[in-house]
Design an enzyme around this catalytic site. Sequence first.
Site, PDB file in Angstrom:
ATOM      1  N   ARG A 153     -40.950   0.495  33.267  1.00 15.80           N
ATOM      2  CA  ARG A 153     -41.091   1.964  33.270  1.00 15.80           C
ATOM      3  C   ARG A 153     -39.867   2.632  33.890  1.00 15.80           C
ATOM      4  O   ARG A 153     -39.960   3.675  34.520  1.00 15.80           O
ATOM      5  CB  ARG A 153     -42.367   2.401  34.005  1.00 15.80           C
TER       6      ARG A 153
ATOM      7  N   SER B 165     -51.653   6.896  31.480  1.00 18.88           N
ATOM      8  CA  SER B 165     -51.574   6.169  32.751  1.00 18.88           C
ATOM      9  C   SER B 165     -50.812   6.996  33.784  1.00 18.88           C
ATOM     10  O   SER B 165     -49.627   7.266  33.610  1.00 18.88           O
ATOM     11  CB  SER B 165     -50.878   4.823  32.554  1.00 18.88           C
TER      12      SER B 165
ATOM     13  N   GLU C 245     -46.464   7.155  37.591  1.00 23.84           N
ATOM     14  CA  GLU C 245     -45.682   6.996  36.357  1.00 23.84           C
ATOM     15  C   GLU C 245     -45.328   8.348  35.775  1.00 23.84           C
ATOM     16  O   GLU C 245     -44.304   8.514  35.106  1.00 23.84           O
ATOM     17  CB  GLU C 245     -46.488   6.163  35.352  1.00 23.84           C
TER      18      GLU C 245
END
Length: 336
Positions: A163, A235, A332
């Site tokens: 990520r 998420s 995130e």
Amino acid sequence: MIREFHDIPLRGRNSFGIEQRAAHLVECDTEEDVARFFAAGMPREWMVLGGGNNILFTRDYGGTLVVQRAADIRIAADEGDTVYVEADAGVEWDDLVAWAADRGLWGIENLSLIPGKAGAAPVQNIGAYGCEAKESIAAVRTYCPETRNTLVMDAAHCGFGYRESVFKHQLKGRAIITAVTLRLSRTPRPRLGYGDLARETEARGGATLHNIREAVCAIRRSKLPDPAVAGNAGSFFKNPVVAEHVAAALRMQHPDMPLYPAAEPGTAKLAAGWLIDRAGLKGYAEGPVGVHDRQALVLVNRGGATGAEVLAFARMVQQRVEERFGIRIDTEVNIV
């Protein structure tokens, strides 16, 4: 064409459905429009806004939001088994996955139904079901407003990690992704080792490209809320990567704890959703914000939540997980 808006509401431009405003928003139909806009004068503060699927606005934005509308997909090179596909930044990511699947091109099928634009995929190095975008990205084309230059960066220079990318750090606020080139394959390369994917694919008749895509879509729909029904950004937290000895110690205490390999030697990846669930927070809510009852990684706007309320709730989740397991889970979502 360039379209400009002032003091514009953002509720319909972010998947959390947060009521904030932007002082200035500009929509550019082409890469040339992006260059033309910045050539006319550099805004004091600016940021690219894609589909608004990975952002939490906690305040009104006082600068300029740049929205790219170019949405063409084309074959850049065909080398037999390997096909290079270039997609403009404004392409819906799942439209790109569907386009590839319809042409028998393997590589991104496990990333089906991830919301957002193709231009955002390298920024976050999106991933799902054992695959990451970096495995298929060959190059990223960017425009630099400061130098007014276009630069094509190969994947090796994009700093991809879990990520992560240079676009989230060194090049944040300096480069605008205008197109992404993917390296796809005509040779079947199914990857079914994650979660229920193998079972769901087999139930549809086996590991064909379309069966895998349909299986991924079905699993995602069963676990993730529709932003049109409950505002969310998918998420909200990243799966934490920890030292192997930390993971082993936790596994001794919790034998059913999921554990996954991580890219860096000597580390392992934990499941943030499992940690949140075992901290007693799955389905838990405070006022207009809550943890989704089927996927604990997802925070939902149950109606009328402010960005500040979502952020405060997220901080509470982080604290509870850290108190329970001694593990810090990072966000995130891009918080503005």
